[in-house]
Write a protein that holds these residues in place. Structure first.
Motif, PDB file in Angstrom:
ATOM      1  N   GLY A  95      -7.405   0.025 -11.916  1.00  0.00           N
ATOM      2  CA  GLY A  95      -7.275  -1.034 -12.909  1.00  0.00           C
ATOM      3  C   GLY A  95      -6.976  -0.477 -14.295  1.00  0.00           C
ATOM      4  O   GLY A  95      -7.492   0.577 -14.673  1.00  0.00           O
ATOM      5  N   PHE A  96      -6.143  -1.178 -15.059  1.00  0.00           N
ATOM      6  CA  PHE A  96      -5.747  -0.711 -16.382  1.00  0.00           C
ATOM      7  C   PHE A  96      -6.957  -0.395 -17.264  1.00  0.00           C
ATOM      8  O   PHE A  96      -7.033   0.655 -17.891  1.00  0.00           O
ATOM      9  N   LEU A 115      -3.531  17.398 -13.068  1.00  0.00           N
ATOM     10  CA  LEU A 115      -2.422  16.466 -13.234  1.00  0.00           C
ATOM     11  C   LEU A 115      -2.915  15.061 -12.905  1.00  0.00           C
ATOM     12  O   LEU A 115      -3.415  14.806 -11.814  1.00  0.00           O
ATOM     13  N   LEU A 116      -2.816  14.151 -13.876  1.00  0.00           N
ATOM     14  CA  LEU A 116      -3.177  12.753 -13.682  1.00  0.00           C
ATOM     15  C   LEU A 116      -1.908  11.968 -13.415  1.00  0.00           C
ATOM     16  O   LEU A 116      -0.976  11.973 -14.235  1.00  0.00           O
ATOM     17  N   VAL A 117      -1.862  11.271 -12.270  1.00  0.00           N
ATOM     18  CA  VAL A 117      -0.650  10.555 -11.877  1.00  0.00           C
ATOM     19  C   VAL A 117      -1.009   9.170 -11.346  1.00  0.00           C
ATOM     20  O   VAL A 117      -2.118   8.940 -10.854  1.00  0.00           O
ATOM     21  N   PRO A 118      -0.062   8.208 -11.431  1.00  0.00           N
ATOM     22  CA  PRO A 118      -0.301   6.897 -10.819  1.00  0.00           C
ATOM     23  C   PRO A 118      -0.181   6.993  -9.308  1.00  0.00           C
ATOM     24  O   PRO A 118       0.570   7.816  -8.774  1.00  0.00           O
ATOM     25  N   GLY A 119      -0.939   6.158  -8.631  1.00  0.00           N
ATOM     26  CA  GLY A 119      -0.874   6.096  -7.178  1.00  0.00           C
ATOM     27  C   GLY A 119      -0.539   4.697  -6.706  1.00  0.00           C
ATOM     28  O   GLY A 119      -0.183   3.828  -7.512  1.00  0.00           O
ATOM     29  N   GLN A 139      -3.577  -5.483  -5.985  1.00  0.00           N
ATOM     30  CA  GLN A 139      -2.481  -5.121  -6.888  1.00  0.00           C
ATOM     31  C   GLN A 139      -2.925  -4.547  -8.229  1.00  0.00           C
ATOM     32  O   GLN A 139      -2.200  -4.617  -9.212  1.00  0.00           O
ATOM     33  N   ARG A 140      -4.105  -3.945  -8.287  1.00  0.00           N
ATOM     34  CA  ARG A 140      -4.495  -3.223  -9.496  1.00  0.00           C
ATOM     35  C   ARG A 140      -3.914  -1.816  -9.444  1.00  0.00           C
ATOM     36  O   ARG A 140      -3.878  -1.192  -8.381  1.00  0.00           O
ATOM     37  N   PRO A 141      -3.477  -1.285 -10.588  1.00  0.00           N
ATOM     38  CA  PRO A 141      -2.941   0.082 -10.592  1.00  0.00           C
ATOM     39  C   PRO A 141      -4.046   1.100 -10.347  1.00  0.00           C
ATOM     40  O   PRO A 141      -5.225   0.842 -10.621  1.00  0.00           O
ATOM     41  N   THR A 142      -3.663   2.251  -9.843  1.00  0.00           N
ATOM     42  CA  THR A 142      -4.621   3.340  -9.628  1.00  0.00           C
ATOM     43  C   THR A 142      -4.109   4.612 -10.302  1.00  0.00           C
ATOM     44  O   THR A 142      -2.906   4.780 -10.516  1.00  0.00           O
ATOM     45  N   ALA A 143      -5.041   5.491 -10.646  1.00  0.00           N
ATOM     46  CA  ALA A 143      -4.695   6.805 -11.196  1.00  0.00           C
ATOM     47  C   ALA A 143      -5.435   7.861 -10.387  1.00  0.00           C
ATOM     48  O   ALA A 143      -6.601   7.667 -10.014  1.00  0.00           O
ATOM     49  N   LEU A 159      -4.011  -5.030 -19.946  1.00  0.00           N
ATOM     50  CA  LEU A 159      -4.532  -4.372 -21.149  1.00  0.00           C
ATOM     51  C   LEU A 159      -4.949  -5.372 -22.214  1.00  0.00           C
ATOM     52  O   LEU A 159      -5.537  -4.981 -23.231  1.00  0.00           O
ATOM     53  N   ALA A 160      -4.663  -6.636 -22.021  1.00  0.00           N
ATOM     54  CA  ALA A 160      -4.859  -7.613 -23.087  1.00  0.00           C
ATOM     55  C   ALA A 160      -6.322  -7.931 -23.358  1.00  0.00           C
ATOM     56  O   ALA A 160      -6.672  -8.378 -24.440  1.00  0.00           O
TER      57      ALA A 160
END
Length: 249
Positions: free
Chosen positions: A51-52, A136-140, A146-150, A247-248
């Motif tokens: 999640g953001f 190394l931090l990358v998106p997954g 549908q939440r983003p992951t890192a 992010l809002a």
């Protein structure tokens, strides 16, 4: 907004090579993420955050763990209306950490420059933040909802591939403040941008910030100039691209 560099035949060849290398690295990282064992605390690839808001909340810990280097490639830099990156960015500059973010040209680079003044601009096709050439931090892949992951990667070969990619991209990049169309924005204008992104009218913004409506009108015009647009509706579209919904809040 214009591309920051001319494109000769040699430049195009170099860019094509970077695109191919970027895709190859991202495919390797994606395969490692999909095969990662979540029960193994020593796995070379492990989940950092989901999640953001959780990702942003955990970034200060990564900043504190950084000793000397950070090589950040960002396909799409974003504007956080709550300015949560401000404190870790300030610590990074005060500690003299080398390296910076490189991102693609966009119509809201003036917003990004206010939060990330050391940013450079060039064509970027891979996301990742390398720390001290060891992490190394990358998106997954996104979560089922549908939440983003890192993800954090400790594989030295993949980390160095990212660092090499950063260096090659940096050779084609220019400082963000040298990009045509850049306009310096004040702290108050960033606050105006955040409220505009929420759909606030000038009178509401003036009341919230304790300034005159005329001041807000000037600030809105300054923002529209920095976006390269002529109407508030177009400005709202730019702000929508600059600030992901997650992010809002």
């Amino acid at each position: 907004m214009s591309e920051p560099t001319a494109t000769t035949g040699q430049d195009r060849s170099g860019q094509h090579d970077l695109v191919a290398r970027s895709w190859a690295l991202q495919n390797k990282l994606y395969r490692r993420i999909l095969s990662a064992d979540p029960a193994d605390p020593d796995a070379p690839v492990r989940l950092f955050a989901e999640g953001f808001q959780q990702i942003v909340a955990r970034l200060p810990a990564l900043e504190r763990a950084t000793r000397s280097l950070v090589y950040n490639l960002t396909v799409k830099a974003v504007f956080d209306p709550l300015r949560r990156e401000r404190e870790p960015n300030l610590h990074t500059r005060m500690r003299g950490i080398r390296g910076h973010m490189i991102t693609n040209p966009s119509d809201y680079l003036s917003l990004i420059a206010a939060a990330h003044p050391d940013t450079w601009v060039a064509p970027v096709r891979a996301n990742g933040i390398a720390v001290d050439e060891r992490l190394l931090l990358v998106p997954g892949p996104p979560t089922p909802d549908q939440r983003p992951t890192a993800w954090l990667c400790r594989d030295p070969d993949l980390v160095m591939e990212h660092c090499d990619l950063w260096w090659e991209t940096q050779r084609q990049a220019v400082p963000i403040r040298e990009v045509p169309g850049f306009i310096a924005l004040t702290e108050r204008q960033l606050e105006v941008a955040a409220l505009l992104g929420q759909g606030a009218k000038d009178a509401t913004i003036a009341r919230r910030l304790g300034v005159s409506p005329r001041t807000v009108t000037y600030d809105v015009a300054r923002l529209l100039d920095s976006f390269g647009v002529g109407t508030r509706w177009e400005g709202g579209m730019v702000l929508g691209r600059a600030c992901p919904p997650g992010l809002a809040g």
